[in-house]
Structure formats: structure tokens, C-alpha cells
Write a protein that holds these residues in place. Structure first.
Motif, PDB file in Angstrom:
ATOM      1  N   ARG A   1      61.194  65.757  26.253  1.00 36.73           N
ATOM      2  CA  ARG A   1      61.534  65.778  24.498  1.00 36.73           C
ATOM      3  C   ARG A   1      60.382  65.032  23.747  1.00 36.73           C
ATOM      4  O   ARG A   1      59.548  64.039  24.583  1.00 36.73           O
ATOM      5  CB  ARG A   1      61.869  63.939  24.730  1.00 36.73           C
TER       6      ARG A   1
ATOM      7  N   ASN B   1      58.672  50.125  17.571  1.00 33.31           N
ATOM      8  CA  ASN B   1      58.296  50.427  18.467  1.00 33.31           C
ATOM      9  C   ASN B   1      58.830  51.934  19.095  1.00 33.31           C
ATOM     10  O   ASN B   1      60.262  52.010  18.282  1.00 33.31           O
ATOM     11  CB  ASN B   1      59.602  49.785  19.628  1.00 33.31           C
ATOM     12  N   GLY B   2      58.173  52.699  19.415  1.00 31.11           N
ATOM     13  CA  GLY B   2      59.227  53.729  20.306  1.00 31.11           C
ATOM     14  C   GLY B   2      58.314  54.603  19.029  1.00 31.11           C
ATOM     15  O   GLY B   2      58.600  56.232  19.754  1.00 31.11           O
TER      16      GLY B   2
ATOM     17  N   GLY C   1      55.502  56.429  19.222  1.00 34.20           N
ATOM     18  CA  GLY C   1      54.646  57.064  19.865  1.00 34.20           C
ATOM     19  C   GLY C   1      52.714  56.713  19.686  1.00 34.20           C
ATOM     20  O   GLY C   1      52.318  57.664  20.525  1.00 34.20           O
ATOM     21  N   LYS C   2      52.701  55.696  20.131  1.00 35.15           N
ATOM     22  CA  LYS C   2      51.532  54.764  19.523  1.00 35.15           C
ATOM     23  C   LYS C   2      50.463  55.132  20.929  1.00 35.15           C
ATOM     24  O   LYS C   2      49.883  55.522  21.502  1.00 35.15           O
ATOM     25  CB  LYS C   2      51.497  53.377  19.845  1.00 35.15           C
ATOM     26  N   SER C   3      51.921  54.607  22.330  1.00 34.41           N
ATOM     27  CA  SER C   3      51.402  54.654  23.271  1.00 34.41           C
ATOM     28  C   SER C   3      50.909  55.765  23.941  1.00 34.41           C
ATOM     29  O   SER C   3      49.523  56.551  24.702  1.00 34.41           O
ATOM     30  CB  SER C   3      52.061  54.045  24.518  1.00 34.41           C
ATOM     31  N   THR C   4      51.577  56.393  23.859  1.00 32.29           N
ATOM     32  CA  THR C   4      51.670  58.673  24.092  1.00 32.29           C
ATOM     33  C   THR C   4      50.417  59.112  23.166  1.00 32.29           C
ATOM     34  O   THR C   4      49.714  60.092  24.040  1.00 32.29           O
ATOM     35  CB  THR C   4      52.973  58.798  23.724  1.00 32.29           C
TER      36      THR C   4
ATOM     37  N   GLN D   1      48.665  49.534  27.737  1.00 24.85           N
ATOM     38  CA  GLN D   1      49.313  48.084  28.263  1.00 24.85           C
ATOM     39  C   GLN D   1      49.167  47.560  29.189  1.00 24.85           C
ATOM     40  O   GLN D   1      49.282  47.876  29.964  1.00 24.85           O
ATOM     41  CB  GLN D   1      50.844  49.178  27.297  1.00 24.85           C
TER      42      GLN D   1
ATOM     43  N   HIS E   1      50.652  45.700  17.055  1.00 20.10           N
ATOM     44  CA  HIS E   1      51.316  45.009  16.406  1.00 20.10           C
ATOM     45  C   HIS E   1      51.322  44.104  14.793  1.00 20.10           C
ATOM     46  O   HIS E   1      51.565  44.478  14.221  1.00 20.10           O
ATOM     47  CB  HIS E   1      52.586  44.693  17.067  1.00 20.10           C
TER      48      HIS E   1
END
Ligand SMILES: Nc1ncnc2c1ncn2[C@@H]1O[C@H](COP(=O)(O)OP(=O)(O)OP(=O)(O)O)[C@@H](O)[C@H]1O
Length: 241
Positions: free
Chosen positions: A26, A48-49, A51-54, A91, A205
Motif C-alpha cells: 500500500r 496518526n498514520g 507517514g511520519k515513522s515511515t 519509536q 505530536h
């Protein structure tokens, strides 16, 4: 190309241009532009979700880039090998991965990219001591990491990244679950790194005590950059959170 322009590109610690990445088939990053210049502290924000961590995991080579360009110090990430120049705080996770280890052992792992296969030398030990001192855990260095609180644990992960004396520090939500006192210690730690010219990308955040240190914020939404704000200390619009 002018030599000056060449060296300016080479000195850019992190540059993403139109970066795409997929997870589980995806699309998660859908064309991200993001630069961390020398001495900058860039905050990566978003729901949340988003795409920051990605994005940060792509920057440290843990998620493959499927389109666009991602370069560290002017070298495409797929060819980049000089990982001792980069400190990464993932994280929140268990610092020791379930293996019994002391605080000092975990922090010493931050010297791996510099030591290669040599045993820990005097300079390595001094760097570990400095990192422990910076995060306020010098007196806990012999304790097992399992005996630490969540906030202290987070400080161990930061000390591990700092022990490598990186030029680029990438931190994924270092304030998550950390009380205000520990957040202030982290802010002081980051301030001392900035004074030494370390560039930083930090996923947040809430800006909290880091707010005065942030030079620019980039807000992600559904895998795209939604807004970029140049910040001057104390002038960040909290509305973007
Ligand atoms: N291993 C995976 N396989 C498939 N999809 C994933 C995987 N990891 C994350 N995703 C999806 O990718 C998207 C971006 O996740 P990411 O962790 O980058 O978001 P984030 O902005 O860091 O969120 P948070 O603020 O919750 O940490 C989310 O929709 C998430 O569900």
C-alpha cells in the motif's frame, strides 16, 4: 556546476525529493519533499498514520524508497555507508530487546558503527560517559535497563544515539510517554547537541519543551506534505498541531 553549490549539496544532512514508499503493498509516502539543512532542527508533525515513522525509517534505510530521491550528506540512501554520521532513536521500544543488559551496555552499542570490530577503546568509553551524563543517567549506568521507567528508557535510547557522536540525529517521538522533567532533560540534551552543530529531524505530536529549539516544522497528511512552517524560536503556530 559551481564547486560551492556542489559542497552545499554534499553538506545537506538529509534531503527527500518526491519520495514514495509502500508498506504491505500500500502506498504510504506519496511524494514527500523534506530537507534538514546543517544545524537545523526540523519537527515532523501530522496525525496518526500520516507517514511520519515511515518517512524517518526510509531516511535510515529501513523502508525502501520506491520513487523519488533520498540522500544523506549528498549520497543516495541505497549507496550510503557512513552510518556513524547518523544517530537514530526509534519509536519507543525495548532498548535491550528482551536480552538482559545494563544501561551502559545498551548505550555502548551506539559506538558500534565507529568501532567496527575493535574492542571498546578509551575514546569510546569517554563518549559513552558523556552521553550518559547528557541524559542524566550517569548514576544508573550499571543498572539493568529492565529496572528503568519508560521515560528513563527513552533517555537510554537517546544516549545510545548520542554515543556515536552523530552529525544528524533522527528521533521518532522521543517525548512519547515521557514526563515533563524528563522532557526538559531531553530539551537540554538537544540544545547541547545543537551547540555542536548537530542537525536534527524529530517526529513529534506535541512540541513541549523542544518548541524553542525548532527551526522548521513539516506537517504530513496521508503521506503528503500538508504544510511547511519556518519557525523562529517561540513563534511556532501551535495551530498546526
Ligand atoms: N508494516 C506495515 N504494513 C502495512 N502498513 C503499515 C505498516 N506499518 C505502518 N503501516 C501503515 O502506514 C501508514 C503510516 O504509518 P506510520 O507509522 O508511518 O504513521 P505515523 O504518522 O508515524 O503514525 P503515528 O503517529 O501513529 O506513529 C499507516 O496507515 C499504517 O497503518
Amino acid at each position: 556546476m559551481e564547486p560551492a553549490a556542489d559542497s552545499a549539496i554534499a553538506e545537506t544532512p538529509l534531503a527527500l525529493r518526491g519520495v514514495h514508499a509502500e508498506l504491505g503493498g500500500r502506498p504510504v509516502l506519496r511524494g514527500i519533499d523534506l530537507t534538514v539543512g546543517p544545524g537545523e532542527v526540523v519537527a515532523l508533525l501530522g496525525a496518526n498514520g500520516s507517514g511520519k515513522s515511515t518517512a524517518v525509517r526510509a531516511a535510515v534505510g529501513q523502508v525502501p524508497v520506491t520513487g523519488g530521491e533520498l540522500a544523506l550528506f549528498g549520497t543516495p540512501v541505497r549507496r550510503f555507508r557512513d552510518w556513524r554520521r547518523v544517530g537514530y532513536v526509534p519509536q519507543r521500544s525495548t532498548a535491550a530487546g528482551g536480552v538482559p543488559a545494563t544501561v551502559r551496555e545498551v548505550v555502548s552499542a551506539g559506538r558500534l558503527a565507529r568501532r567496527r570490530l575493535r574492542p571498546l577503546g578509551r575514546a569510546d568509553r569517554a563518549a559513552v560517559d558523556r552521553a550518559l551524563e547528557l541524559v542524566g543517567l550517569a548514576d544508573r549506568s550499571g543498572d539493568p535497563v529492565e529496572a528503568l521507567s519508560g521515560g528513563q528508557h527513552q533517555r537510554v535510547l537517546i544516549a545510545r544515539a548520542l554515543a556515536g557522536e552523530p552529525e544528524l540525529l533522527i528521533m521518532d517521538e522521543p517525548l512519547a510517554g515521557v514526563d515533563l522533567a524528563s522532557q526538559r532533560i531531553l530539551a537540554d540534551t538537544l540544545r547541547s547537541q545543537l551547540a555542536q552543530g548537530v542537525s536534527t529531524l524529530v517526529v513529534l505530536h506535541e512540541l513541549g519543551p523542544l518548541e524553542p529549539l525548532i527551526t522548521r516544522s513539516v506537517s504530513l497528511s496521508a503521506g503528503l506534505v500538508e504544510a511547511t512552517n519556518a519557525c523562529h524560536p517561540h513563534e511556532l503556530e501551535t495551530g498546526i498541531l
